[in-house]
Scaffold this active site. Structure first.
Site, PDB file in Angstrom:
ATOM      1  N   GLN A 196      51.306  37.135  57.136  1.00  0.00           N
ATOM      2  CA  GLN A 196      50.320  36.118  57.496  1.00  0.00           C
ATOM      3  C   GLN A 196      49.695  36.521  58.827  1.00  0.00           C
ATOM      4  OE1 GLN A 196      49.302  33.741  55.699  1.00  0.00           O
ATOM      5  NE2 GLN A 196      50.925  32.933  54.383  1.00  0.00           N
ATOM      6  N   PRO A 244      34.282  23.714  32.403  1.00  0.00           N
ATOM      7  CA  PRO A 244      34.809  22.366  32.639  1.00  0.00           C
ATOM      8  C   PRO A 244      35.805  21.882  31.581  1.00  0.00           C
ATOM      9  CG  PRO A 244      32.469  22.421  33.134  1.00  0.00           C
ATOM     10  CD  PRO A 244      32.814  23.767  32.569  1.00  0.00           C
ATOM     11  N   ASN A 245      35.491  22.105  30.309  1.00  0.00           N
ATOM     12  CA  ASN A 245      36.353  21.608  29.246  1.00  0.00           C
ATOM     13  C   ASN A 245      37.741  22.247  29.296  1.00  0.00           C
ATOM     14  OD1 ASN A 245      36.565  20.043  26.743  1.00  0.00           O
ATOM     15  ND2 ASN A 245      36.829  22.060  25.796  1.00  0.00           N
ATOM     16  N   THR A 246      37.776  23.533  29.571  1.00  0.00           N
ATOM     17  CA  THR A 246      39.050  24.260  29.616  1.00  0.00           C
ATOM     18  C   THR A 246      39.882  23.821  30.822  1.00  0.00           C
ATOM     19  OG1 THR A 246      38.027  26.131  28.510  1.00  0.00           O
ATOM     20  CG2 THR A 246      40.024  26.596  29.761  1.00  0.00           C
ATOM     21  N   LYS A 254      56.628  24.338  45.572  1.00  0.00           N
ATOM     22  CA  LYS A 254      55.400  24.905  44.997  1.00  0.00           C
ATOM     23  C   LYS A 254      55.756  26.011  44.008  1.00  0.00           C
ATOM     24  CE  LYS A 254      52.442  27.865  47.252  1.00  0.00           C
ATOM     25  NZ  LYS A 254      52.052  28.932  46.327  1.00  0.00           N
ATOM     26  N   THR A 296      41.644  32.832  51.716  1.00  0.00           N
ATOM     27  CA  THR A 296      41.673  33.394  53.072  1.00  0.00           C
ATOM     28  C   THR A 296      41.661  34.922  53.048  1.00  0.00           C
ATOM     29  OG1 THR A 296      44.039  33.019  53.002  1.00  0.00           O
ATOM     30  CG2 THR A 296      42.737  31.472  54.287  1.00  0.00           C
ATOM     31  N   GLY A 349      56.782  29.289  52.909  1.00  0.00           N
ATOM     32  CA  GLY A 349      57.603  30.081  52.005  1.00  0.00           C
ATOM     33  C   GLY A 349      58.753  30.751  52.717  1.00  0.00           C
ATOM     34  N   ARG A 350      58.517  32.023  53.069  1.00  0.00           N
ATOM     35  CA  ARG A 350      59.609  32.872  53.535  1.00  0.00           C
ATOM     36  C   ARG A 350      60.440  32.355  54.714  1.00  0.00           C
ATOM     37  NH1 ARG A 350      55.488  37.715  53.192  1.00  0.00           N
ATOM     38  NH2 ARG A 350      54.187  35.881  53.524  1.00  0.00           N
ATOM     39  N   HIS A 403      40.273  27.750  37.202  1.00  0.00           N
ATOM     40  CA  HIS A 403      38.859  28.075  37.427  1.00  0.00           C
ATOM     41  C   HIS A 403      38.316  28.584  36.100  1.00  0.00           C
ATOM     42  CE1 HIS A 403      35.733  30.240  40.216  1.00  0.00           C
ATOM     43  NE2 HIS A 403      35.177  29.463  39.313  1.00  0.00           N
ATOM     44  N   ASP A 404      37.547  27.741  35.418  1.00  0.00           N
ATOM     45  CA  ASP A 404      37.056  28.115  34.090  1.00  0.00           C
ATOM     46  C   ASP A 404      35.954  27.124  33.730  1.00  0.00           C
ATOM     47  OD1 ASP A 404      36.976  29.114  31.362  1.00  0.00           O
ATOM     48  OD2 ASP A 404      39.047  29.772  31.637  1.00  0.00           O
ATOM     49  N   ASP A 419      50.702  25.374  41.561  1.00  0.00           N
ATOM     50  CA  ASP A 419      49.643  26.123  42.259  1.00  0.00           C
ATOM     51  C   ASP A 419      49.070  27.186  41.326  1.00  0.00           C
ATOM     52  OD1 ASP A 419      48.050  27.387  44.162  1.00  0.00           O
ATOM     53  OD2 ASP A 419      49.730  28.413  45.122  1.00  0.00           O
ATOM     54  N   LEU A 420      48.308  26.751  40.319  1.00  0.00           N
ATOM     55  CA  LEU A 420      47.753  27.708  39.354  1.00  0.00           C
ATOM     56  C   LEU A 420      46.253  27.924  39.563  1.00  0.00           C
ATOM     57  CD1 LEU A 420      49.757  26.818  36.102  1.00  0.00           C
ATOM     58  CD2 LEU A 420      50.242  28.542  37.839  1.00  0.00           C
ATOM     59  N   LYS A 421      45.646  27.195  40.485  1.00  0.00           N
ATOM     60  CA  LYS A 421      44.239  27.416  40.879  1.00  0.00           C
ATOM     61  C   LYS A 421      43.332  27.599  39.666  1.00  0.00           C
ATOM     62  CE  LYS A 421      45.413  29.700  45.287  1.00  0.00           C
ATOM     63  NZ  LYS A 421      46.863  29.924  45.141  1.00  0.00           N
ATOM     64  N   ARG A 477      54.024  29.124  60.447  1.00  0.00           N
ATOM     65  CA  ARG A 477      55.227  29.814  60.912  1.00  0.00           C
ATOM     66  C   ARG A 477      55.861  29.010  62.038  1.00  0.00           C
ATOM     67  NH1 ARG A 477      55.001  31.640  56.864  1.00  0.00           N
ATOM     68  NH2 ARG A 477      55.081  33.778  56.107  1.00  0.00           N
TER      69      ARG A 477
HETATM   70  O1  C5P Z   1      55.999  32.941  52.697  1.00  0.00           O
HETATM   71  P1  C5P Z   1      54.755  32.234  53.169  1.00  0.00           P
HETATM   72  O2  C5P Z   1      55.037  31.045  54.063  1.00  0.00           O
HETATM   73  O3  C5P Z   1      53.740  33.176  53.774  1.00  0.00           O
HETATM   74  O4  C5P Z   1      54.118  31.650  51.822  1.00  0.00           O
HETATM   75  C1  C5P Z   1      52.934  30.920  51.829  1.00  0.00           C
HETATM   76  C2  C5P Z   1      52.548  30.508  50.462  1.00  0.00           C
HETATM   77  O5  C5P Z   1      51.237  29.942  50.529  1.00  0.00           O
HETATM   78  C3  C5P Z   1      52.467  31.640  49.439  1.00  0.00           C
HETATM   79  O6  C5P Z   1      52.808  31.081  48.164  1.00  0.00           O
HETATM   80  C4  C5P Z   1      51.018  32.037  49.477  1.00  0.00           C
HETATM   81  O7  C5P Z   1      50.559  32.577  48.281  1.00  0.00           O
HETATM   82  C5  C5P Z   1      50.340  30.699  49.738  1.00  0.00           C
HETATM   83  N1  C5P Z   1      49.029  30.780  50.377  1.00  0.00           N
HETATM   84  C6  C5P Z   1      48.809  31.413  51.599  1.00  0.00           C
HETATM   85  N2  C5P Z   1      47.570  31.455  52.155  1.00  0.00           N
HETATM   86  C7  C5P Z   1      46.551  30.885  51.511  1.00  0.00           C
HETATM   87  C8  C5P Z   1      46.737  30.235  50.300  1.00  0.00           C
HETATM   88  C9  C5P Z   1      48.014  30.201  49.743  1.00  0.00           C
HETATM   89  O8  C5P Z   1      49.743  31.914  52.200  1.00  0.00           O
HETATM   90  N3  C5P Z   1      45.367  30.897  52.080  1.00  0.00           N
END
Ligand code: C5P
Length: 234
Positions: A189, A67-69, A33, A119, A209-210, A64-65, A60-62, A180
């Site tokens: 988180q 419709p055309n853009t 991602k 979230t 991620g981490r 939001h604008d 993952d650029l989400k 996790r």
């Molecule tokens: O390191 P970690 O596992 O917490 O990373 C989770 C990834 O998911 C991050 O890129 C975070 O921005 C993304 N994310 C999130 N919770 C959300 C939406 C996206 O943790 N509700």
């Protein structure tokens, strides 16, 4: 081998660091991602470099604008060859429909998923924004709208996955962050689930991620998650 369900979040501030981590992972064993910070730093060149290494990329650029853009941005992402991209479902019906149409018109259409409710927003924030519903109610409504507009799925909390799976049916992709592995640090988180719990609840793809990117050996950490999911029936 079954398709990889883990999407490793490359939350790095440079293309070199992201590529360095990718070089420690096997392409067939996960997706990657690329989010706003990394894309703003390293751009399409990095996405292409990751794809050249054999990785599928979730952009993952989400968007939001208007419709055309958004449709034009989705077309650009599809042309880049990404595997998955996302838009905010709260952008409304016309934005979602045009995004879905733009993606469908691509030579190899990526998966298009919607972000329902961030979230980070609680019910108080939503009231302040003028929403009368609670966060879970809004998630359900925006998921239904995303599906009706032709999106392939949504990003959601694993806690919402079982309900959304039941309401939206099989085939509607549920992408869940906040995962996790048992015994690992929660970091920042709060409402976390283990990979096994998330898949049992109906998640298709797990964004992690981490626990992987900061592991001593990221591929070993990834394989341990993959094993945990593979044995979900046990
Ligand atoms: O390191 P970690 O596992 O917490 O990373 C989770 C990834 O998911 C991050 O890129 C975070 O921005 C993304 N994310 C999130 N919770 C959300 C939406 C996206 O943790 N509700």
């Amino acid at each position: 081998m079954s398709e990889p369900r883990v999407i490793v979040a490359l939350d790095f501030d440079s293309g070199e660091a992201a590529a360095g981590l990718a070089d420690r992972l096997k392409p067939g064993s996960c997706r990657l991602k690329v989010g706003k910070e990394l894309f703003t730093r390293a751009g399409p060149t990095l996405v292409e470099a990751l794809q050249a290494r054999g990785f599928d990329v979730f952009l993952d650029l989400k968007f939001h604008d208007i419709p055309n853009t958004v449709a034009a941005a989705c077309r650009a992402a599809a042309r880049l060859g990404v595997w998955m991209l996302n838009v905010h479902a709260s952008g409304g019906r016309r934005m979602l429909e045009q995004a879905a149409e733009a993606v469908r018109g691509a030579a190899s259409p990526p998966l298009l998923v919607g972000v329902t409710v961030l979230t980070s927003l609680d019910d108080g924030d939503l009231r302040e924004l003028g929403y009368a519903e609670t966060a879970p109610e809004l998630v359900r409504r925006l998921s239904a709208l995303a599906q009706a507009c032709g999106l392939d799925g949504v990003v959601c909390s694993a806690r919402e996955a079982a309900l959304l799976r039941a309401e939206r049916g099989e085939g509607f992709r549920l992408v869940t962050p906040g995962i996790r592995p048992a015994g690992s640090a929660g970091d920042d988180q709060r409402r976390i689930m283990t990979p096994r719990q998330a898949v049992a609840a109906g998640a298709d793809y797990l964004v992690i991620g981490r626990p992987i990117t900061r592991a001593e050996d990221p591929q070993v950490a990834l394989e341990s998650v993959a094993r945990e999911i593979a044995h979900r029936g046990s």
